[in-house]
Motif scaffolding. Sequence first.
Motif, mmCIF file in Angstrom:
data_model
loop_
_atom_site.group_PDB
_atom_site.id
_atom_site.type_symbol
_atom_site.label_atom_id
_atom_site.label_comp_id
_atom_site.label_asym_id
_atom_site.label_seq_id
_atom_site.Cartn_x
_atom_site.Cartn_y
_atom_site.Cartn_z
ATOM 1 N N ALA A 185 0.832 -1.206 0.000
ATOM 2 C CA ALA A 185 0.000 0.000 0.000
ATOM 3 C C ALA A 185 0.868 1.257 0.000
ATOM 4 N N LEU A 186 1.964 1.229 0.745
ATOM 5 C CA LEU A 186 2.878 2.373 0.750
ATOM 6 C C LEU A 186 3.493 2.587 -0.625
ATOM 7 N N ARG A 187 3.884 1.486 -1.270
ATOM 8 C CA ARG A 187 4.500 1.604 -2.599
ATOM 9 C C ARG A 187 3.535 2.209 -3.607
ATOM 10 N N SER A 188 2.253 1.903 -3.457
ATOM 11 C CA SER A 188 1.253 2.402 -4.406
ATOM 12 C C SER A 188 0.672 3.750 -3.981
ATOM 13 N N GLY A 189 1.063 4.230 -2.806
ATOM 14 C CA GLY A 189 0.555 5.509 -2.323
ATOM 15 C C GLY A 189 -0.876 5.465 -1.840
ATOM 16 N N ASP A 190 -1.357 4.291 -1.469
ATOM 17 C CA ASP A 190 -2.734 4.124 -0.998
ATOM 18 C C ASP A 190 -2.766 4.271 0.521
ATOM 19 N N VAL A 191 -3.039 5.483 0.994
ATOM 20 C CA VAL A 191 -2.997 5.771 2.418
ATOM 21 C C VAL A 191 -4.048 4.977 3.179
ATOM 22 N N ASP A 192 -5.265 4.890 2.617
ATOM 23 C CA ASP A 192 -6.336 4.151 3.285
ATOM 24 C C ASP A 192 -5.940 2.697 3.508
ATOM 25 N N ALA A 193 -5.409 2.059 2.466
ATOM 26 C CA ALA A 193 -5.015 0.660 2.572
ATOM 27 C C ALA A 193 -3.839 0.489 3.531
ATOM 28 N N ALA A 194 -2.916 1.455 3.535
ATOM 29 C CA ALA A 194 -1.766 1.374 4.429
ATOM 30 C C ALA A 194 -2.207 1.418 5.884
ATOM 31 N N ILE A 195 -3.094 2.351 6.197
ATOM 32 C CA ILE A 195 -3.546 2.470 7.576
ATOM 33 C C ILE A 195 -4.381 1.258 7.970
ATOM 34 N N SER A 196 -5.206 0.759 7.056
ATOM 35 C CA SER A 196 -6.000 -0.436 7.339
ATOM 36 C C SER A 196 -5.099 -1.635 7.622
ATOM 37 N N SER A 197 -4.045 -1.802 6.825
ATOM 38 C CA SER A 197 -3.127 -2.922 7.020
ATOM 39 C C SER A 197 -2.322 -2.764 8.310
ATOM 40 N N ASP A 198 -1.959 -1.524 8.625
ATOM 41 C CA ASP A 198 -1.236 -1.265 9.865
ATOM 42 C C ASP A 198 -2.109 -1.601 11.066
ATOM 43 N N ASP A 199 -3.387 -1.206 10.997
ATOM 44 C CA ASP A 199 -4.338 -1.556 12.054
ATOM 45 C C ASP A 199 -4.448 -3.072 12.198
ATOM 46 N N GLU A 200 -4.507 -3.759 11.050
ATOM 47 C CA GLU A 200 -4.617 -5.211 11.071
ATOM 48 C C GLU A 200 -3.379 -5.839 11.711
ATOM 49 N N PHE A 201 -2.210 -5.350 11.339
ATOM 50 C CA PHE A 201 -0.968 -5.879 11.892
ATOM 51 C C PHE A 201 -0.955 -5.781 13.414
ATOM 52 N N HIS A 202 -1.168 -4.577 13.928
ATOM 53 C CA HIS A 202 -1.117 -4.375 15.370
ATOM 54 C C HIS A 202 -2.283 -5.045 16.084
ATOM 55 N N GLY A 203 -3.404 -5.176 15.388
ATOM 56 C CA GLY A 203 -4.585 -5.775 16.004
ATOM 57 C C GLY A 203 -4.415 -7.239 16.342
ATOM 58 N N ILE A 204 -3.498 -7.925 15.682
ATOM 59 C CA ILE A 204 -3.291 -9.355 15.955
ATOM 60 C C ILE A 204 -2.768 -9.551 17.372
ATOM 61 N N ALA A 205 -1.787 -8.762 17.775
ATOM 62 C CA ALA A 205 -1.262 -8.864 19.135
ATOM 63 C C ALA A 205 -2.293 -8.400 20.157
ATOM 64 N N VAL A 206 -3.034 -7.345 19.818
ATOM 65 C CA VAL A 206 -4.061 -6.856 20.737
ATOM 66 C C VAL A 206 -5.104 -7.945 20.982
ATOM 67 N N ALA A 207 -5.531 -8.619 19.912
ATOM 68 C CA ALA A 207 -6.514 -9.694 20.069
ATOM 69 C C ALA A 207 -5.939 -10.856 20.863
ATOM 70 N N ALA A 208 -4.677 -11.217 20.593
ATOM 71 C CA ALA A 208 -4.053 -12.344 21.288
ATOM 72 C C ALA A 208 -3.841 -12.059 22.770
ATOM 73 N N SER A 209 -3.702 -10.775 23.120
ATOM 74 C CA SER A 209 -3.519 -10.427 24.531
ATOM 75 C C SER A 209 -4.782 -10.701 25.345
ATOM 76 N N ALA A 210 -5.933 -10.709 24.661
ATOM 77 C CA ALA A 210 -7.231 -10.963 25.313
ATOM 78 C C ALA A 210 -7.466 -10.011 26.492
ATOM 79 N N ASN A 211 -6.981 -8.787 26.341
ATOM 80 C CA ASN A 211 -7.119 -7.787 27.393
ATOM 81 C C ASN A 211 -8.090 -6.721 26.909
#
Length: 221
Positions: free
Chosen positions: A125-151
């Motif tokens: 997404a960064l390479r293509s300049g798609d800010v929406d997709a970049a932020i969505s993917s970044d949220d997804e990346f960090h969300g995996i650990a947040v979900a696994a923490s079960a907090n």
Amino acid sequence: MPVPHVSDAIPRVLLRDNAFHSIRDAIVDGTLVPGERLNDADLARWLGVSRTPVREALARLEEAGLVQTKPGRYTMVSPLDVRTARAAQSVTAAMHELAVREAIPHLSPGDIAAMRAANSRFAAALRSGDVDAAISSDDEFHGIAVAASANSAIHAVLEQFTPLLRRLERVRFSSVSGRDSVAQHDRIIDLCEAGDVQAAASAARDNWMSLDALFNPEPTG
């Protein structure tokens, strides 16, 4: 015959939450711009709900720092404020540090693979300049650990403070700092996979604290 219960009626709490998320997302993505006046009747028509869930949503958005209200005068989208964003950055970084610390004992090989896939989409997404997709993917990346923490407390705090950062990030998005973040994500993944709790948690915190370029963009021209 008694009047049947309407089983498919949308619960009020769901209407309120839907209104909150819809208005919040419109503020974060710039559909509703800083300083724009908000009319609850107009918002209710847009969302197809009554004014009550809209008013409740606006009250929550004011608590989150995304809306400002002057009783009896106006409700408007909060201006971008660096000081508020810096405070949100500190809290968000601390929450992601804690999330990774608590998540590592529970991360599966599938979770690690999902983190790598999300980071690949982030890089593309960064390479293509798609800010929406970049932020969505970044949220997804960090969300995996947040979900696994079960907090649930971590999730609740991030729900409040992350939008303040994402809003500024959309305005001052930097592909250079974004590419740095791809490498930082790779390091977080490797450390999580190795089970190095301390280093992985610190790397997660550093990743969020590296957003300083958003607050002090380099001059152009």
